[in-house]
Write a protein that holds these residues in place. Structure first.
Motif, PDB file in Angstrom:
ATOM      1  N   UNK A 128      12.604  42.051  32.793  1.00 38.60           N
ATOM      2  CA  UNK A 128      12.795  40.667  32.356  1.00 38.60           C
ATOM      3  C   UNK A 128      13.997  40.008  33.033  1.00 38.60           C
ATOM      4  N   UNK A 191       0.238  51.374  23.422  1.00 36.03           N
ATOM      5  CA  UNK A 191       1.212  50.753  24.338  1.00 36.03           C
ATOM      6  C   UNK A 191       2.154  49.831  23.590  1.00 36.03           C
ATOM      7  N   UNK A 193       3.533  46.399  23.173  1.00 40.44           N
ATOM      8  CA  UNK A 193       3.144  45.044  23.559  1.00 40.44           C
ATOM      9  C   UNK A 193       4.358  44.155  23.798  1.00 40.44           C
ATOM     10  N   UNK A 194       5.542  44.586  23.360  1.00 42.03           N
ATOM     11  CA  UNK A 194       6.709  43.730  23.587  1.00 42.03           C
ATOM     12  C   UNK A 194       7.419  44.086  24.882  1.00 42.03           C
ATOM     13  N   UNK A 195       6.839  45.013  25.634  1.00 41.23           N
ATOM     14  CA  UNK A 195       7.474  45.364  26.899  1.00 41.23           C
ATOM     15  C   UNK A 195       6.583  44.918  28.046  1.00 41.23           C
ATOM     16  N   UNK A 196       7.146  44.212  28.990  1.00 37.70           N
ATOM     17  CA  UNK A 196       6.387  43.721  30.136  1.00 37.70           C
ATOM     18  C   UNK A 196       5.826  44.914  30.906  1.00 37.70           C
ATOM     19  N   UNK A 199       2.846  46.664  28.747  1.00 39.55           N
ATOM     20  CA  UNK A 199       1.614  45.882  28.623  1.00 39.55           C
ATOM     21  C   UNK A 199       1.011  45.587  29.994  1.00 39.55           C
ATOM     22  N   UNK A 200       1.857  45.533  31.022  1.00 41.22           N
ATOM     23  CA  UNK A 200       1.343  45.345  32.379  1.00 41.22           C
ATOM     24  C   UNK A 200       0.487  46.518  32.809  1.00 41.22           C
ATOM     25  N   UNK A 206      -6.833  49.348  31.726  1.00 37.91           N
ATOM     26  CA  UNK A 206      -8.063  49.022  31.019  1.00 37.91           C
ATOM     27  C   UNK A 206      -9.127  48.506  31.989  1.00 37.91           C
ATOM     28  N   UNK A 207      -8.681  47.626  32.885  1.00 42.12           N
ATOM     29  CA  UNK A 207      -9.591  47.034  33.845  1.00 42.12           C
ATOM     30  C   UNK A 207     -10.221  48.112  34.739  1.00 42.12           C
ATOM     31  N   UNK A 225      10.174  46.633  17.555  1.00 40.55           N
ATOM     32  CA  UNK A 225      10.616  46.667  16.163  1.00 40.55           C
ATOM     33  C   UNK A 225       9.911  47.757  15.364  1.00 40.55           C
TER      34      UNK A 225
ATOM     35  N   UNK B 141       6.608  36.033  19.510  1.00 46.91           N
ATOM     36  CA  UNK B 141       6.366  37.302  20.197  1.00 46.91           C
ATOM     37  C   UNK B 141       4.913  37.753  20.186  1.00 46.91           C
ATOM     38  N   UNK B 144      -0.131  34.081  22.135  1.00 48.06           N
ATOM     39  CA  UNK B 144      -0.644  34.045  23.497  1.00 48.06           C
ATOM     40  C   UNK B 144      -1.304  32.698  23.727  1.00 48.06           C
ATOM     41  N   UNK B 159      -4.017  40.113  22.669  1.00 45.57           N
ATOM     42  CA  UNK B 159      -3.928  39.565  24.012  1.00 45.57           C
ATOM     43  C   UNK B 159      -5.296  39.033  24.431  1.00 45.57           C
ATOM     44  N   UNK B 172       2.641  36.308  24.958  1.00 46.95           N
ATOM     45  CA  UNK B 172       3.132  37.238  23.956  1.00 46.95           C
ATOM     46  C   UNK B 172       4.601  37.556  24.144  1.00 46.95           C
ATOM     47  N   UNK B 173       4.896  38.851  24.040  1.00 44.46           N
ATOM     48  CA  UNK B 173       6.291  39.262  24.114  1.00 44.46           C
ATOM     49  C   UNK B 173       6.878  39.087  25.500  1.00 44.46           C
ATOM     50  N   UNK B 174       6.018  38.879  26.487  1.00 42.88           N
ATOM     51  CA  UNK B 174       6.543  38.668  27.825  1.00 42.88           C
ATOM     52  C   UNK B 174       7.096  37.261  27.979  1.00 42.88           C
ATOM     53  N   UNK B 256      12.831  32.395  33.209  1.00 47.38           N
ATOM     54  CA  UNK B 256      11.988  33.080  32.237  1.00 47.38           C
ATOM     55  C   UNK B 256      12.637  33.014  30.862  1.00 47.38           C
ATOM     56  N   UNK B 258      12.203  34.851  26.975  1.00 45.46           N
ATOM     57  CA  UNK B 258      11.512  35.761  26.079  1.00 45.46           C
ATOM     58  C   UNK B 258      12.247  35.702  24.756  1.00 45.46           C
TER      59      UNK B 258
END
Lengths: 404, 350
Positions: A128, A191, A193-196, A199-200, A206-207, A225, B141, B144, B159, B172-174, B256, B258
């Protein structure tokens, strides 16, 4: 009236500090340079002309571990290069600034390094802040090589390069590996979801998994959290009959996942990515639980090639701990800069912008073998993405073994 | 000239003078890049501190959720500027639109939250504002919002998939990435002046006196026919709106944003409260000075590297004591310049 006088005084003090601090910072910078210069053999050479490499990362706050590792890993590389005669005959001055994993503080750190006279930036460590710093470097045309910020947003400008895999590549490589080796057909993902970062990887995994015919039976998220209890997510994975659980996040949380899965009596294949590296070093964690865990990582501290051995020994001697992947990334980053600077024939009297222009060309022409490239060579495209061979390891008897 | 008017003019004058000094320093090349980078954050925190001071100093209610309003302003402003960045090419105009939307959204949030919250008093109110601040952060957070050829996509918690060429507004959180850099020191100073103008006019108007009457004695204020709910909501909403304006400035200074605990969590709310308390509750000028000093301090201490955050806290304690401990107040009164030069003014002092 008194209040007014006090505020006038404060305003004056403020104005004075505005003027004063420019000089103050330079003074502090010089102090650091001198300190590093003393370590190196040629003191006069260091002050005459040296490449000023700056680093930015969190060395306080809750991600301090990663910043510290990068700071130390790079320091080892800098000391080695300086002792061996430097780059193109010039020494390196290295300075690391704290950003507390905060975008705003990171930009401040970048500006303060600029005041110091930084010519090349090795950073930032976390994603970030790097997304915030990268456009600033693009504005100034400052060369940026990040050891570990893996989002694709980071390398959008042409002055930015990465040592680590991008998130999409890691997810893709993991899915490919699982499908090719036929490890499982039913896969669950947990995973952050609050981490880039997390989640990246999840998105690209998945794809790729869908095109490879892997069935994703559970896709469960947690956030920073709620990163202490994973029983719900594991329960879902178990009841969906997942044979493999993909864990694209850092080792601290992964150790909790493994412990809780063990308590539940759930024993699928656990598959992680580079953030999982370090799991064997978690305090109070029963490493037997990590038996059979597979991970895709560019670096394993107990691998037995000469380079890794030498690095780990030095790191342990100097900082008294086993280096994690971040330290190795940073170590490689400094050597990559060295290779590119030598290729470009850069000298320290060039401006940061001229060096950057030269580096943009040189980066696409070099190839490096490093700690994090698994014996293969790393090369770069103009877009800043690294291409290197991924390496999968499996934990057997408490050590990493290359997976077949 | 009335005493209050003179006082206000001094504050405006100070801001303008500091602005001119800074411009001079930049023009002559005497200002480091670190300082230049800090100018906009200093303005941001000054503005938010002014907003909170209205709530704490004049409404008399302790709010520790102002980072939440800042967050609303930052995200809604950034979404608007991202959406319009192709159609509106003029940077200033784009910022003004983002500012208007961000401020209004923060005001709306302040209004809605104020309805239940302002029924409470004292500690209870503080705790509920804290909770609302955290709720705002957590909602953002999991929010989306994306836009592609199919139109807008919204989702809470899950998402969503958007097309390859689609534009992520809030991921989202990003958070929001690639925000156009629109903030500048000049814009920041103009915003400070506007906020000062708004709050000074408010506290000296009929409404402002009503708000202060409620703060001083709620029952007697009610007995003379002041509509308590109306004035409380008015002050709280304006306070939230100013914090939102600060948020818009904040978002457009970084590429950015967040919603992490560090920048929009309760730590930030408390930091803003520290600016207000250190600068003097009820003194807008003090808030600005405190915000500027405390934003500068950790960066000026960078030279100390490892001891930086430790020294920062010690300096903070020392500053609080110097400013507000009764002993130090006596000491300052005895040794102040005013005591030596003008005896007569001593009575006016407080």
């Amino acid at each position: 009236m008194k209040k007014k006088l006090v505020s006038m005084f404060l305003a004056l003090a403020l104005a004075a500090s505005l003027v004063g601090c420019g000089d103050g910072n330079e003074g502090a910078g010089d102090g650091d340079t001198a300190q590093e210069g003393a370590d190196s053999a040629d003191d006069a050479g260091a002050s005459e002309g040296s490449f000023k490499i700056g680093g930015i990362g969190p060395i306080t706050g809750n991600t301090a571990l990663y910043g510290k590792a990068v700071q130390n890993g790079a320091q080892i590389a800098v000391d080695e290069i300086n002792a061996a005669g430097g780059i193109n005959g010039y020494q390196i001055s290295y300075k690391f600034e704290d950003d507390q994993n905060d975008a705003e503080k990171s930009v401040n750190a970048y500006n303060s390094l600029k005041d110091w006279g930084m010519q090349l930036l090795m950073g930032t460590v976390t994603t970030t802040p790097c997304v915030a710093v990268a456009p600033e470097t693009a504005n100034d045309n400052m060369y940026l090589l990040t050891p570990s910020a893996s989002s694709t947003d980071v390398i959008e400008a042409d002055n930015a390069f990465q040592v680590c895999f991008t998130d999409p590549n890691q997810g893709k490589a993991s899915a490919e590996y699982i499908a090719e080796k036929k490890l499982a057909t039913k896969v669950a993902i947990i995973y952050n979801s609050s981490s880039v970062y997390s989640s990246g990887i999840e998105a690209s995994f998945k794809k790729e998994a869908e095109t490879r015919g892997l069935e994703i039976v559970a896709d469960e998220a947690f956030t920073d959290d709620s990163s202490t209890d994973f029983s719900t997510q594991l329960q879902k994975a178990q009841s969906a009959g997942a044979e493999l659980v993909f864990l694209p996040f850092y080792y601290t949380e992964a150790s909790i996942v493994l412990t809780q899965a063990d308590t539940m009596g759930y024993d699928p294949i656990f598959f992680g990515v580079d953030g999982m590296d370090g799991i064997l070093g978690v305090e109070n964690f029963n490493t037997e639980l990590a038996e059979g865990v597979m991970l895709l990582t560019p670096f394993a501290a107990d691998s037995d090639d000469e380079m890794t051995k030498a690095f780990v020994a030095k790191y342990q001697e100097k900082y008294n701990e086993i280096p994690i992947q971040f330290a190795a990334d940073a170590y490689d980053a400094i050597y990559i800069m060295k290779a590119a600077l030598e290729k470009a024939g850069a000298t320290p009297d060039m401006s940061a912008s001229d060096i950057c222009d030269a580096m943009k060309v040189a980066m696409t022409e070099i190839s490096c073998t490093g700690l994090t490239s698994a014996g293969s060579e790393m090369t770069w495209e103009a877009n800043g993405e690294v291409s290197k061979a991924p390496m999968a390891v499996v934990i057997k008897d408490g050590v990493y073994v290359a997976a077949e | 000239m009335k005493k209050t008017t003179r006082d206000h003019l001094i504050t405006f004058g100070l801001v303008v003078v500091v602005y001119l000094i800074v411009q001079l320093l930049i023009a002559t090349g005497n200002m480091s890049s670190l300082m230049q980078g800090l100018l906009v954050p200093m303005c941001t925190y000054s503005i938010v501190a002014i907003g909170l001071n209205l709530c704490v100093g004049y409404l008399g209610e302790l709010s520790i959720g102002h980072a939440g309003f800042m967050c609303v302003g930052a995200f809604s402003g950034a979404v608007v500027s991202k959406l319009l960045s192709e159609t509106v090419t003029n940077g200033i105009l784009l910022f003004v639109i983002a500012l208007a939307v961000g401020t209004l959204m923060a005001a709306l949030c302040g209004f809605l939250i104020g309805i239940p919250v302002l029924r409470l008093r004292g500690d209870y109110l503080a705790i509920v504002t804290l909770a609302f601040g955290e709720i705002i952060k957590n909602i953002i957070n999991v929010l989306y919002i994306g836009k592609d050829s199919q139109g807008f996509h919204f989702s809470l918690s899950n998402p969503i998939e958007i097309e390859e060429e689609g534009l992520w507004l809030i991921n989202g959180a990003k958070g929001i990435a690639k925000i156009t850099h629109l903030s500048s020191f000049t814009i920041g100073v103009v915003l400070i002046l506007i906020s000062l103008f708004v709050v000074y006019n408010l506290v000296n108007s009929r409404s402002g006196r009503a708000i202060m009457a409620i703060r001083d004695n709620r029952i007697s204020a009610e007995s003379v026919g002041i509509n308590i709910t109306k004035y409380k909501l008015m002050a709280f909403t304006i306070s939230a709106a100013i914090a939102g304006a600060g948020g818009v400035l904040y978002a457009h200074n970084l590429s950015t944003v967040t919603a992490t605990p560090a920048n929009f969590g309760y730590n930030m709310s408390i930091m803003i409260l520290v600016f207000v308390v250190l600068g003097g509750i009820g003194s807008f000028r003090g808030s600005i000075i405190a915000a500027v000093l405390l934003t500068l301090l950790p960066e000026l201490l960078r030279g100390l590297s490892d001891y930086r955050m430790l020294i920062y806290s010690i300096v903070l304690i020392a500053m609080m004591l110097f400013n507000w401990s009764p002993r130090m107040k006596d000491f300052r009164a005895a040794h102040s310049l005013k005591g030596r030069f003008g005896k007569k003014t001593a009575k006016e002092a407080e």
